[in-house]
Design an enzyme around this catalytic site. Structure first.
Site, PDB file in Angstrom:
ATOM      1  N   THR A  45       7.311   9.891   6.111  1.00  0.00           N
ATOM      2  CA  THR A  45       8.597   9.383   6.755  1.00  0.00           C
ATOM      3  C   THR A  45       9.805  10.302   6.037  1.00  0.00           C
ATOM      4  O   THR A  45      11.016  10.252   6.781  1.00  0.00           O
ATOM      5  CB  THR A  45       8.375   7.924   6.570  1.00  0.00           C
ATOM      6  OG1 THR A  45       7.143   7.247   7.179  1.00  0.00           O
ATOM      7  CG2 THR A  45       9.841   7.369   7.226  1.00  0.00           C
ATOM      8  N   SER A  92       0.892  11.306   5.469  1.00  0.00           N
ATOM      9  CA  SER A  92       0.144  10.991   4.208  1.00  0.00           C
ATOM     10  C   SER A  92      -1.298  10.261   4.478  1.00  0.00           C
ATOM     11  O   SER A  92      -2.126  10.226   3.571  1.00  0.00           O
ATOM     12  CB  SER A  92       0.828  10.005   3.235  1.00  0.00           C
ATOM     13  OG  SER A  92       1.225   8.658   3.592  1.00  0.00           O
ATOM     14  N   THR A 125       4.591   7.126   2.693  1.00  0.00           N
ATOM     15  CA  THR A 125       4.005   5.939   1.841  1.00  0.00           C
ATOM     16  C   THR A 125       2.915   5.264   2.281  1.00  0.00           C
ATOM     17  O   THR A 125       2.378   4.590   1.462  1.00  0.00           O
ATOM     18  CB  THR A 125       5.124   4.904   2.216  1.00  0.00           C
ATOM     19  OG1 THR A 125       5.202   4.829   3.417  1.00  0.00           O
ATOM     20  CG2 THR A 125       6.545   5.332   1.792  1.00  0.00           C
ATOM     21  N   ASP A 126       2.102   5.881   3.206  1.00  0.00           N
ATOM     22  CA  ASP A 126       0.689   5.199   3.372  1.00  0.00           C
ATOM     23  C   ASP A 126      -0.221   5.524   2.349  1.00  0.00           C
ATOM     24  O   ASP A 126      -0.980   4.627   1.915  1.00  0.00           O
ATOM     25  CB  ASP A 126       0.246   5.771   4.892  1.00  0.00           C
ATOM     26  CG  ASP A 126       0.782   5.013   6.011  1.00  0.00           C
ATOM     27  OD1 ASP A 126       1.613   4.327   5.845  1.00  0.00           O
ATOM     28  OD2 ASP A 126       0.292   5.542   7.243  1.00  0.00           O
TER      29      ASP A 126
END
Length: 362
Positions: A45, A92, A125-126
């Site tokens: 992101t 990610s 961030t995942d």
């Protein structure tokens, strides 16, 4: 009576002559040397873009290349000598074990370089928490390694990526961050890569640790409150330079009315260890226990963890007789971090007692 100023005139004149020289000396004093920080971009992101400034949740990740990302934060040049490298350009959730290994070896090579003081990794961030923990386990360096992401793309109103990146570079270039393991900087907080996780997917304060932050970043300055006590980086027995492949470890999620179907399928597909993402204290439903006991007899490691949101704490022989079943507990690691540790640890040992020691120490 002579004027007082006239009486002290020689001293006053000497002082007046010295003042400009002192001011000039201050002006030409050498500036503090800036740290050399390398930014490794992997997508996510923080490199995303939306159709309009109103799109903070609907956007395309991994679009903006690293040079544009750095150009969006011109203030970076004031706190470090920064250069960027594009390692990947992916969201990610698509990170693989092979991506982890490639990134880890890239980080290790940079860490060995005398002209690199710190490393920043921009990341989606995942799975950011998984990458941060992996690097914590396998990088043998005291140099700061900081993993950073954002919850909003750079095109959104009130985007968080620019400040997160600025803070990450500030921490990576700070000598006080040395020896603290791999770090995460999000929302002004400095978090441990070991125990911080993404707790919510729609807020900028998404990442939290059940044990609290290590510190804060305010206007480019780091303030520390605690230090990690678990083994990491230079004190780790694992070394990315010695790892060519990770062990196949899978996760099975437990819930009310769960069956043993997933566990059997994962073992049949070749999993050498299964992380049981259990309720509460890593609890195992009665109908699943016989299957896990049988899989352990077949050589599959069974590791009990908890999927409670704010942080689990799984104790041995609580809820289940782990000693009798020869199972392992993940302690305070969530299922995804437990998978990372098992995948790394099983490159060195298949012994369940050794694996349990590793889970206690890391």
């Amino acid at each position: 009576m002579k004027p007082l100023l006239h009486a002290f005139a020689p001293g006053v004149m000497a002082l007046m002559l010295l003042l400009p020289q002192a001011a000039q000396a201050k002006e030409v004093a050498p500036q503090q040397k800036l740290s050399n920080v390398v930014i490794l971009a992997t997508g996510g992101t923080i490199a995303g873009a939306g159709a309009s400034a109103a799109n903070s949740a609907t956007y395309t990740a991994a679009k903006v290349p690293v040079d544009q990302l750095l150009a969006s934060v011109p203030q970076l040049k004031d706190i470090a000598n920064v250069r960027g490298e594009q390692v990947f350009q992916i969201a990610s959730e698509s990170f693989t074990n092979e991506n982890l290994l490639e990134l880890g070896k890239t980080v290790a090579k940079l860490a060995d370089s005398d002209d690199v003081d710190g490393i920043v990794i921009t990341h989606g961030t995942d799975t950011l928490e998984e990458t941060a923990y992996f690097l914590t386990l396998v990088e043998h360096t005291e140099k700061p390694i900081v993993v950073v992401g954002s919850m909003r793309p750079g095109t959104a109103m009130s985007a968080d990526g620019m400040l997160n990146l600025y803070n990450a570079v500030a921490v990576a270039g700070d000598k006080s961050a040395r020896g603290k393991g791999v770090l995460i900087t999000m929302n002004d907080e400095i978090l441990s890569g070991r125990d911080a996780s993404k707790m919510v997917n729609i807020k900028t304060e998404a990442f939290k640790s059940p044990w609290g932050p290590l510190g804060m970043v305010v206007e480019g300055k780091s303030y520390w409150f605690r230090a990690p006590v678990k083994r990491h980086t230079v004190n780790s027995e694992f070394d990315i330079k010695q790892i060519s492949a990770l062990a196949p470890v899978e996760i099975a999620y437990s819930y009310g009315n769960v069956s043993d179907t997933a566990y059997k399928a994962l073992a049949q597909a070749g999993a050498k260890a299964i992380i049981h993402a259990g309720t509460g204290n890593g609890s195992v439903p009665a109908r699943v226990v016989p299957t896990l006991q049988e899989l352990r007899k077949q050589g599959v490691q069974i590791i009990r963890s908890s999927h409670v949101n704010a942080g689990g704490f799984v104790l041995r022989n609580a809820e289940q007789p782990d000693d009798k079943n020869d199972w392992i507990v993940a302690h305070d690691l969530n299922p995804q971090k437990a998978r990372i540790l098992a995948a790394v640890a099983m490159t060195k040992t298949q012994d369940s007692k050794e694996l349990q020691r590793i889970f206690w120490e890391y």
